[in-house]
Structure formats: structure tokens, C-alpha cells
Design an enzyme around this catalytic site. Structure first.
Site, PDB file in Angstrom:
ATOM      1  N   HIS A 119       0.847  -1.190   0.000  1.00  0.00           N
ATOM      2  CA  HIS A 119       0.000   0.000   0.000  1.00  0.00           C
ATOM      3  C   HIS A 119       0.881   1.238   0.000  1.00  0.00           C
ATOM      4  O   HIS A 119       1.952   1.253   0.614  1.00  0.00           O
ATOM      5  CB  HIS A 119      -0.917   0.006   1.224  1.00  0.00           C
ATOM      6  CG  HIS A 119      -2.049   0.984   1.140  1.00  0.00           C
ATOM      7  ND1 HIS A 119      -1.900   2.313   1.450  1.00  0.00           N
ATOM      8  CD2 HIS A 119      -3.338   0.827   0.761  1.00  0.00           C
ATOM      9  CE1 HIS A 119      -3.050   2.933   1.278  1.00  0.00           C
ATOM     10  NE2 HIS A 119      -3.943   2.058   0.854  1.00  0.00           N
ATOM     11  N   ASP A 158      -7.923  -4.021  -0.925  1.00  0.00           N
ATOM     12  CA  ASP A 158      -8.389  -4.170  -2.302  1.00  0.00           C
ATOM     13  C   ASP A 158      -8.361  -5.635  -2.741  1.00  0.00           C
ATOM     14  O   ASP A 158      -9.213  -6.078  -3.519  1.00  0.00           O
ATOM     15  CB  ASP A 158      -7.528  -3.329  -3.253  1.00  0.00           C
ATOM     16  CG  ASP A 158      -7.616  -1.849  -2.957  1.00  0.00           C
ATOM     17  OD1 ASP A 158      -8.736  -1.351  -2.858  1.00  0.00           O
ATOM     18  OD2 ASP A 158      -6.570  -1.201  -2.816  1.00  0.00           O
TER      19      ASP A 158
END
Length: 427
Positions: free
Chosen positions: A306, A363
Site C-alpha cells: 500500500h 483491495d
């Protein structure tokens, strides 16, 4: 006692005050930098630039911490309803039962769409991307609600908030249903906010809708986890558009467009598309693990790591459990989801990924859940937008109430110096 940072330049020194946040974050206040030195800062991507002071979200990427208004995301996902979290983000405190009941009723009163807007939706070609359709419809809401409202009026601000909280879920459900070839229907006034979203999306025209608690709970968690995430690309877009005193619908529509990109909200779509590509290529996980570690190979393992979190994404821990529950409850047999499970385990047990803290992020798991629910890949980001709505509202409201100035970044010009115009016949 105010502390200062000193900048020495061209033989003179200038001091700038330090600003300290409630979590001991420090920033240099450079509002007077250009006036004092004729210098500006250059920070592509704004990685080191604070655009505002905000009381909404605290994020510590090194420690994997995410809090909404001081509440740990783990506590909220475990104990709260999405509408409670929306109220918390927008108004600053968790609601009482009376406040929550009123909020839900007021939202339900706005949960309808002008029939002319339905005609706009029906005019889009079937190949249109759902995010483009949702952004256009959200912007079009302005045409059907043209009256501006006074941000100094608490009542008018509240009415604008419940209006968009009521209407966007209808638009999301309709965008999904149009893409799926299903009739456009409204929800049930008697249901809760999240339960109604599920009903509007998944009800079939030829049989009675029966709610699945596992699906409702997973959807509730997903929306909570996506509700806010500090000054990301789409949130910054909402704030900068709103800083021109653009209305709430227009600002949120801009946020939806920003969210569309594969580096932001479109990441969960990119995850499933990557898994599909692996399946089509034979499903060899080891091959793609090697490709991911090869710096000369353009392949990237989507859904791992991330931009902000240098540790495990705290949202991923929560949604991983929900993903397992959904897959087990629905009895899904899907080769793509099987590849996802194998890829997750391979990455978690590989020192290369562990050393670089490239863990599965939110995600990765959200795409798996949405696919299991029967939501098309292109509609994943639409669901993300629905979850992010209260965060956008909260940021827009805070920015307007704080009377922040219009956003106007500067630049360093690197183009041609002044030169004379050359007539067309001499070029």
C-alpha cells in the site's frame, strides 16, 4: 510554547512555526514562505505536504493504525453499523439511538430519484463503464436540485447531507442493475440502510428477495472500511473542488471520477483482472511469483502492499475473515477465487514479500468478496464510492465550515523563455 524551524537561504534565515497534531505529528507552517523568501516548495504527488488540518481521520502507516474520530477501525467494524459510522464521520460523534433513528428516516425520505434522471441512465450504452455513469448521474443530481444552500445554516447543510446519502445508493443499485440487465427498482422503506442497499441490488424480478445475513454483514464491513482514509486522491479532489464553493453533488461527482483510476479505487478491479489473466495462462502461481520478484518484468502483483501502509493494512485483517465467511456461506466454486487463495498463501509465506511488507491489502479481499456476491468486476469501484461517500461528505463539510481558502497550488515553470512570434508563412 511554539517551536520553530529555521530556513537559511541566500545569507539570511527565516523562522517558520511548527504545528503539532493531537497524535504528536509535526508540520512546518510555510504559509508565509513565498512572501518571506520568494521561494516555494516542490513536492510532486504531495507526499510531504499537508493540505489542511483535519479532525476526521488519523492514519499511521508505519504502525498500521487507522482511526475514525479517535475510534479504532477494528472496533467500528466489529461493533458498529455503517450508518452509525457515517454519522460519526460527518458530525463528529457516535449517534444516540434517537439521532440514528432520525438520520435513517430523513435519509429514507430522500431515497428516490427524479424520473427524468432515470431517462438519462437509460440513455447510456450498455458498454459504458459504471464509474463513468455514476459520476455523470451524481453530477446530474445538481440539475434536479438546483437551489444552493447556506453552509452557515445547520439545517440546510443537514438537508444536503441526507439528500445525497439517500440518493447515491439508489444510483449505485441502478447502475449495477442496468449493467446486469435487471429492472430498476427502489428499496423497502422498512429496512435498514445497508440491508436496503443489498435488496435494491440483488433482488430478482421473478422471485421474492430473501436477505442473507452473511452478505449483509460483509457489505456492512466493506462500507465501513472504505468510508474514510484521510487525504487520498479522491478526498483531496472533493476538498479542492469544494474549496471553489462548488456544491456537494458536484464535489462528490469529482471525487467519484478521481476514485475511478486503477491506482486508487480501481485497484480491486485490477486485482480480479490480474487473477483472470493468471487463470487464462494456466493458473501457475509459482510462475507469477517469480515474475513479481523480477524487477525487469513489467508484471505487478496487484492487491499487495500500500502507498501509505508500511505494515499490514489494518482493514485487510478485518475483511479477510469476512471474505472467508462469504465464500463458505455461498459455497462458491470459482477457479479465479481458488487462485486468489493460493496466491495469498504463497505471498504470505515468501520471505521476499514478508521482508518488504508486501501483505495483501483491502483491495485484494474486497474484490474477492464482490466477485463472490455476483457483482461485476467493473462495478467494484462503484461499491467503493458508496462506502467512501460519508468520508467525502465529512471532509467537504469540514472544509466549508473551516472557511478554507480556494485550493491553488503553484508550480516551477520549466518551459521556453520568452520568444518572438513567427508568422505562419515563415515557419
Amino acid at each position: 510554547m511554539v517551536k520553530f524551524a529555521k530556513l537559511s537561504y541566500d545569507g539570511k534565515s527565516v523562522e517558520f512555526p511548527l504545528v503539532e497534531g493531537t497524535e504528536d505529528e509535526l508540520a512546518i507552517d510555510i504559509k508565509s514562505l513565498r512572501a518571506a523568501t520568494n521561494l516555494i516548495t516542490l513536492d510532486p504527488g504531495f507526499k510531504n505536504t499537508g493540505s489542511c488540518q483535519s479532525a476526521i481521520t488519523f492514519l499511521d502507516g508505519e504502525k498500521g493504525v487507522l482511526r475514525y474520530r479517535g475510534y479504532d477501525i477494528e472496533d467500528l467494524a466489529k461493533n458498529a453499523d455503517f450508518l452509525e459510522v457515517a454519522f460519526l464521520l460527518i458530525f463528529g460523534e457516535l449517534p444516540t439511538s434517537e439521532q440514528l433513528d432520525k438520520f435513517l428516516v430523513d435519509i429514507k425520505e430522500e431515497s428516490y430519484i427524479d424520473e427524468d434522471l432515470k431517462k438519462i441512465l437509460e440513455s447510456f450504452p450498455s458498454a459504458a463503464h459504471p464509474m463513468g455513469v455514476l459520476s455523470s448521474l451524481t453530477s446530474a443530481l445538481t440539475a434536479f436540485n438546483p437551489k444552493t444552500f447556506d453552509v452557515e445554516s445547520e439545517d440546510e447543510m443537514y438537508r444536503a447531507i441526507v439528500r445525497i446519502m439517500g440518493k447515491l445508493p439508489v444510483l449505485v443499485a441502478w447502475v449495477f442493475r442496468k449493467k446486469s440487465g435487471l429492472p430498476l427498482k427502489y428499496g423497502d422503506y422498512a429496512l435498514g440502510y445497508v440491508e436496503n442497499i443489498a435488496r435494491m441490488m440483488f433482488r430478482k424480478p421473478n422471485k421474492e428477495y430473501v436477505a442473507n445475513p452473511i452478505i449483509d454483514q460483509a457489505l456492512n464491513k466493506l462500507l465501513i472500511l472504505h468510508a474514510e482514509h484521510e487525504q487520498n486522491c479522491s478526498t483531496s479532489t472533493v476538498r479542492i473542488v469544494g474549496s471553489s464553493h462548488a456544491g456537494l453533488f458536484a464535489s462528490v461527482a469529482a471525487g467519484i471520477s478521481a476514485l475511478w483510476g486503477p491506482l486508487h479505487g480501481g485497484a480491486n478491479q485490477a486485482v480480479v483482472e490480474m487473477l483472470e489473466d493468471i487463470r487464462k495462462d494456466g493458473g501457475d502461481i509459482d510462475k507469477y511469483m517469480i515474475k513479481a520478484k523480477d524487477k525487469s518484468d513489467p508484471f505487478r502483483l496487484m492487491g499487495f502492499g500500500h502507498r501509505v501502509y508500511k505494515n499490514f493494512d489494518p482493514r485487510a485483517r478485518i475483511i479477510k475473515k469476512a471474505a472467508n465467511e462469504v465464500l463458505e456461506n455461498l459455497g462458491i466454486v470459482d477457479p479465479v477465487l481458488e487462485i486468489a487463495k493460493k496466491l495469498e498463501q504463497a505471498a504470505l509465506n515468501d520471505p521476499y514479500f514478508a521482508d518488504r511488507k508486501l501483505y495483501p491489502n483491502v483491495d485484494f479481499y474486497s474484490g474477492i468478496i464482490y466477485r463472490a456476491m455476483g457483482i461485476s468486476t467493473e462495478t467494484f469501484t462503484v461499491m467503493f464510492a458508496l462506502g467512501r461517500l460519508p468520508g467525502w461528505i465529512a471532509q467537504w463539510r469540514e472544509m466549508r465550515l473551516n472557511k478554507e481558502p480556494i485550493g491553488r497550488p503553484r508550480q516551477i515553470y520549466v518551459g521556453q523563455n520568452q520568444r518572438p512570434f513567427v508568422p505562419l508563412n515563415k515557419r
